[in-house]
Design a protein around this motif. Structure first.
Motif, PDB file in Angstrom:
ATOM      1  N   VAL A 216       0.800  -1.111   0.022  1.00  0.00           N
ATOM      2  CA  VAL A 216      -0.098  -0.015  -0.132  1.00  0.00           C
ATOM      3  C   VAL A 216       1.013   1.448  -0.034  1.00  0.00           C
ATOM      4  CG1 VAL A 216      -1.698   1.483   1.260  1.00  0.00           C
ATOM      5  CG2 VAL A 216      -2.153  -1.084   0.929  1.00  0.00           C
ATOM      6  N   ALA A 217       1.879   1.255   0.826  1.00  0.00           N
ATOM      7  CA  ALA A 217       2.724   2.604   0.993  1.00  0.00           C
ATOM      8  C   ALA A 217       3.473   2.801  -0.483  1.00  0.00           C
ATOM      9  CB  ALA A 217       3.752   2.388   1.951  1.00  0.00           C
ATOM     10  N   THR A 218       3.988   1.788  -1.146  1.00  0.00           N
ATOM     11  CA  THR A 218       4.653   1.830  -2.421  1.00  0.00           C
ATOM     12  C   THR A 218       3.616   2.099  -3.634  1.00  0.00           C
ATOM     13  OG1 THR A 218       6.292   0.193  -1.650  1.00  0.00           O
ATOM     14  CG2 THR A 218       6.228   0.909  -4.110  1.00  0.00           C
ATOM     15  N   MET A 219       2.314   1.542  -3.460  1.00  0.00           N
ATOM     16  CA  MET A 219       1.430   1.739  -4.556  1.00  0.00           C
ATOM     17  C   MET A 219       0.662   2.975  -4.441  1.00  0.00           C
ATOM     18  SD  MET A 219       0.977   0.492  -7.418  1.00  0.00           S
ATOM     19  CE  MET A 219      -0.446   1.250  -8.701  1.00  0.00           C
ATOM     20  N   THR A 220       0.230   3.445  -3.110  1.00  0.00           N
ATOM     21  CA  THR A 220      -0.563   4.717  -3.071  1.00  0.00           C
ATOM     22  C   THR A 220      -0.286   5.791  -3.951  1.00  0.00           C
ATOM     23  OG1 THR A 220      -1.245   3.915  -0.746  1.00  0.00           O
ATOM     24  CG2 THR A 220      -1.566   6.310  -1.398  1.00  0.00           C
ATOM     25  N   MET A 221       1.052   6.168  -3.697  1.00  0.00           N
ATOM     26  CA  MET A 221       1.530   7.365  -4.537  1.00  0.00           C
ATOM     27  C   MET A 221       2.039   7.126  -5.875  1.00  0.00           C
ATOM     28  SD  MET A 221       1.157   9.531  -2.142  1.00  0.00           S
ATOM     29  CE  MET A 221       1.738  10.737  -3.049  1.00  0.00           C
ATOM     30  N   VAL A 222       1.779   6.056  -6.510  1.00  0.00           N
ATOM     31  CA  VAL A 222       2.102   5.918  -7.995  1.00  0.00           C
ATOM     32  C   VAL A 222       1.312   6.779  -8.787  1.00  0.00           C
ATOM     33  CG1 VAL A 222       1.903   4.164  -9.737  1.00  0.00           C
ATOM     34  CG2 VAL A 222       3.262   3.699  -7.812  1.00  0.00           C
ATOM     35  N   PRO A 223       0.046   6.956  -8.576  1.00  0.00           N
ATOM     36  CA  PRO A 223      -0.898   7.905  -9.603  1.00  0.00           C
ATOM     37  C   PRO A 223      -0.439   9.099  -9.591  1.00  0.00           C
ATOM     38  CG  PRO A 223      -2.272   6.283  -8.432  1.00  0.00           C
ATOM     39  CD  PRO A 223      -0.954   6.000  -7.679  1.00  0.00           C
ATOM     40  N   VAL A 335      -4.338  -2.261   9.686  1.00  0.00           N
ATOM     41  CA  VAL A 335      -3.751  -1.039  10.635  1.00  0.00           C
ATOM     42  C   VAL A 335      -2.416  -1.093   9.956  1.00  0.00           C
ATOM     43  CG1 VAL A 335      -2.849  -0.609  12.719  1.00  0.00           C
ATOM     44  CG2 VAL A 335      -5.110  -1.852  12.689  1.00  0.00           C
ATOM     45  N   ALA A 336      -1.782  -1.878   9.343  1.00  0.00           N
ATOM     46  CA  ALA A 336      -0.196  -1.496   8.950  1.00  0.00           C
ATOM     47  C   ALA A 336      -0.460  -0.865   7.510  1.00  0.00           C
ATOM     48  CB  ALA A 336       0.314  -3.076   8.699  1.00  0.00           C
ATOM     49  N   ALA A 337      -1.412  -1.319   6.945  1.00  0.00           N
ATOM     50  CA  ALA A 337      -1.519  -0.497   5.618  1.00  0.00           C
ATOM     51  C   ALA A 337      -1.945   1.012   5.621  1.00  0.00           C
ATOM     52  CB  ALA A 337      -2.505  -1.298   4.866  1.00  0.00           C
ATOM     53  N   ALA A 338      -2.682   1.177   6.697  1.00  0.00           N
ATOM     54  CA  ALA A 338      -3.217   2.466   7.020  1.00  0.00           C
ATOM     55  C   ALA A 338      -1.887   3.442   7.448  1.00  0.00           C
ATOM     56  CB  ALA A 338      -4.344   2.477   8.379  1.00  0.00           C
ATOM     57  N   VAL A 339      -1.175   2.943   8.184  1.00  0.00           N
ATOM     58  CA  VAL A 339       0.062   3.565   8.505  1.00  0.00           C
ATOM     59  C   VAL A 339       0.969   3.759   7.239  1.00  0.00           C
ATOM     60  CG1 VAL A 339       2.177   3.471   9.797  1.00  0.00           C
ATOM     61  CG2 VAL A 339       0.242   2.513  10.802  1.00  0.00           C
ATOM     62  N   GLY A 340       1.104   2.855   6.381  1.00  0.00           N
ATOM     63  CA  GLY A 340       1.777   2.973   5.112  1.00  0.00           C
ATOM     64  C   GLY A 340       1.119   4.112   4.101  1.00  0.00           C
ATOM     65  N   GLY A 341      -0.213   4.012   4.160  1.00  0.00           N
ATOM     66  CA  GLY A 341      -0.912   4.861   3.206  1.00  0.00           C
ATOM     67  C   GLY A 341      -0.819   6.275   3.648  1.00  0.00           C
ATOM     68  N   ALA A 342      -1.148   6.558   4.990  1.00  0.00           N
ATOM     69  CA  ALA A 342      -0.862   7.903   5.466  1.00  0.00           C
ATOM     70  C   ALA A 342       0.445   8.449   5.217  1.00  0.00           C
ATOM     71  CB  ALA A 342      -1.470   7.882   6.891  1.00  0.00           C
ATOM     72  N   ALA A 343       1.518   7.565   5.510  1.00  0.00           N
ATOM     73  CA  ALA A 343       2.721   7.976   5.674  1.00  0.00           C
ATOM     74  C   ALA A 343       3.569   8.213   4.085  1.00  0.00           C
ATOM     75  CB  ALA A 343       3.919   6.946   6.466  1.00  0.00           C
ATOM     76  N   SER A 344       3.007   7.529   3.294  1.00  0.00           N
ATOM     77  CA  SER A 344       3.428   7.711   1.968  1.00  0.00           C
ATOM     78  C   SER A 344       3.536   9.067   1.280  1.00  0.00           C
ATOM     79  CB  SER A 344       2.564   6.728   1.076  1.00  0.00           C
ATOM     80  OG  SER A 344       1.342   6.841   0.849  1.00  0.00           O
ATOM     81  N   GLY A 345       2.397   9.710   1.527  1.00  0.00           N
ATOM     82  CA  GLY A 345       2.528  11.037   0.927  1.00  0.00           C
ATOM     83  C   GLY A 345       3.274  11.942   1.698  1.00  0.00           C
ATOM     84  N   LEU A 346       3.435  11.861   3.081  1.00  0.00           N
ATOM     85  CA  LEU A 346       4.361  12.504   3.669  1.00  0.00           C
ATOM     86  C   LEU A 346       5.809  12.526   3.435  1.00  0.00           C
ATOM     87  CD1 LEU A 346       2.798  12.196   7.157  1.00  0.00           C
ATOM     88  CD2 LEU A 346       2.494  14.232   5.522  1.00  0.00           C
ATOM     89  N   VAL A 347       6.287  10.960   3.204  1.00  0.00           N
ATOM     90  CA  VAL A 347       7.653  10.694   2.886  1.00  0.00           C
ATOM     91  C   VAL A 347       7.819  11.307   1.443  1.00  0.00           C
ATOM     92  CG1 VAL A 347       9.265   8.819   2.083  1.00  0.00           C
ATOM     93  CG2 VAL A 347       7.590   8.696   4.340  1.00  0.00           C
ATOM     94  N   VAL A 348       6.890  11.080   0.370  1.00  0.00           N
ATOM     95  CA  VAL A 348       7.166  11.607  -0.891  1.00  0.00           C
ATOM     96  C   VAL A 348       7.063  13.094  -0.872  1.00  0.00           C
ATOM     97  CG1 VAL A 348       6.053  12.068  -3.181  1.00  0.00           C
ATOM     98  CG2 VAL A 348       5.839   9.669  -1.999  1.00  0.00           C
ATOM     99  N   GLY A 349       6.164  13.962  -0.152  1.00  0.00           N
ATOM    100  CA  GLY A 349       6.674  15.401   0.089  1.00  0.00           C
ATOM    101  C   GLY A 349       7.969  15.791   0.447  1.00  0.00           C
ATOM    102  N   VAL A 350       8.371  14.877   1.299  1.00  0.00           N
ATOM    103  CA  VAL A 350      10.026  15.256   1.932  1.00  0.00           C
ATOM    104  C   VAL A 350      11.041  14.895   1.008  1.00  0.00           C
ATOM    105  CG1 VAL A 350      11.594  15.225   3.948  1.00  0.00           C
ATOM    106  CG2 VAL A 350       9.113  15.345   4.341  1.00  0.00           C
TER     107      VAL A 350
END
Length: 383
Positions: A216-223, A335-350
């Motif tokens: 989820v973390a890797t894929m969420t920000m692909v679009p 729960v694990a994927a929720a953490v990854g999905g929420a963090a993915s945008g923040l990591v990409v932004g930084v």
């Protein structure tokens, strides 16, 4: 089994259409990539929250009714999302994504219903057959983005309104098919031995959770990443569709490996493929074609991990124990994927998308590989 396949295809279409559209709408409404991951995070968090509800109703009234309840909640999420785009409301969009998690958990838990038809000795193939059916609709879902947006433009509706409305209707169809055709007999309460079973199953739950986090973390920000490097809605739909096809269509291969050679071999396939996928995504962040190959590998690795972990859960539990253990697995994944999905945008932004994918590779190497090694030692190959 036919009902599980038909409803799985319908549910997969609704789930993916709702999820990808919400990600793009969130980015448009907020005007930055940092919030794009939140709808996906809310959807998987909703899936975790509704998993015990679906499980409880499945125990009391049978699989069909439990799955239909989850699908109905998912349909409500689609309706709320229609209102969100009409009112330009991010909070409503997030609520719709959370409710959409009810439909997502029904799609996910339907794979265990197949075991009641196919038997636990063929658990890998039973689980994978439903995952393969889900692929039929799940691949179509993202590719409906462009035509539904075009229809919105023709009739004067806000962008993505038709897509959300379609997801609502299809979730209702899936729920009706589950209610009519899936197993309906009450399973009954779990015995005291469920605590012992969960002690062994904790490793399977951990594998499911960590694999879902990485995917989820890797894929969420692909679009969003594809949009940044010049890809249009058509390209986004194709790439996401390929990923989803790889998540579900090759699942019978993983099921055959698990049933024929054992849990250890399935775990090895999952870890190796996920590590290759995240590494390639980090190296190909600026290439549409590179990301296309990476997300295909990511989908297949996730599929292998889910089939392996699900088969382990089934093989360790008696029928009356399974709903609670299955719900525990879905909660762990959510729960694990929720953490990854929420963090993915923040990591990409930084740090950019390459940094996100690199962190995913590290999670596989440091976390998933040791878990899979432990899992293979606990489950005999002929269990």
């Amino acid at each position: 089994m036919a009902a599980l396949w038909v409803a799985g295809a319908a549910g997969g279409l609704a789930q993916t259409l709702l999820g990808v559209a919400a990600t793009l709408v969130a980015a448009e409404m907020a005007g930055n990539a940092g919030t794009a991951g939140f709808p996906q995070a809310l959807q998987v968090l909703g899936a975790a929250g509704f998993a015990p509800v679906v499980s409880r109703w499945s125990s009391r009234t049978g699989r069909g009714i439990g799955l239909a309840i989850g699908a109905t909640v998912g349909a409500a999420g689609g309706a709320v999302s229609v209102a969100a785009v009409a009112l330009h409301s991010v909070p409503l969009l997030l609520l719709g994504s959370f409710l959409g998690g009810g439909g997502a958990t029904a799609v996910a838990l339907a794979r265990y219903a197949a075991v009641e038809v196919g038997g636990h000795r063929g658990a890998g193939r039973a689980v994978s057959s439903v995952l393969a059916a889900v692929a039929v609709g799940a691949v179509v879902g993202p590719n409906l983005l462009a035509p539904t947006v075009h229809l919105d433009r023709l009739v004067g509706l806000p962008r993505f309104s038709t897509g959300f409305l379609l997801a609502t209707v299809v979730f209702l169809v899936a729920g009706a098919v589950w209610a009519i055709g899936a197993p309906r007999g009450a399973i009954g309460p779990a015995p005291a031995g469920v605590r012992w079973a969960f002690g062994r199953s904790a490793f399977a739950v951990a594998v499911l959770g960590l694999a879902n986090l990485v995917m989820v973390a890797t894929m969420t920000m692909v679009p969003v990443q594809l949009h940044h490097i010049g890809g249009g809605l058509g390209s986004i739909g194709i790439v996401v569709g390929v990923h989803i096809a790889a998540m579900f269509a090759p699942a019978p291969i993983s099921g055959w490996v698990v049933d024929r050679f054992g849990i250890g071999h399935g775990a090895a396939v999952a870890c190796g493929t996920l590590l290759a996928a995240t590494s390639l995504a980090a190296l190909s962040a600026g290439s549409v074609w590179g990301l296309l190959v990476a997300v295909a590998l990511l989908g297949f690795g996730w599929s292998a991990a889910v089939v392996t972990g699900s088969a382990a859960l089934v093989r360790w539990a008696r029928p009356e124990e399974r709903p609670r253990l299955e719900a525990a697995g879905e909660v762990g994944m959510g729960v694990a994927a929720a953490v990854g999905g929420a963090a993915s945008g923040l990591v990409v932004g930084v740090g950019g998308y390459a940094t996100l994918a690199t962190l995913g590779a590290a999670c596989v190497a440091v976390g998933l590989v040791p878990l899979c090694l432990r899992l293979s030692t606990l489950v005999p190959a002929d269990a």
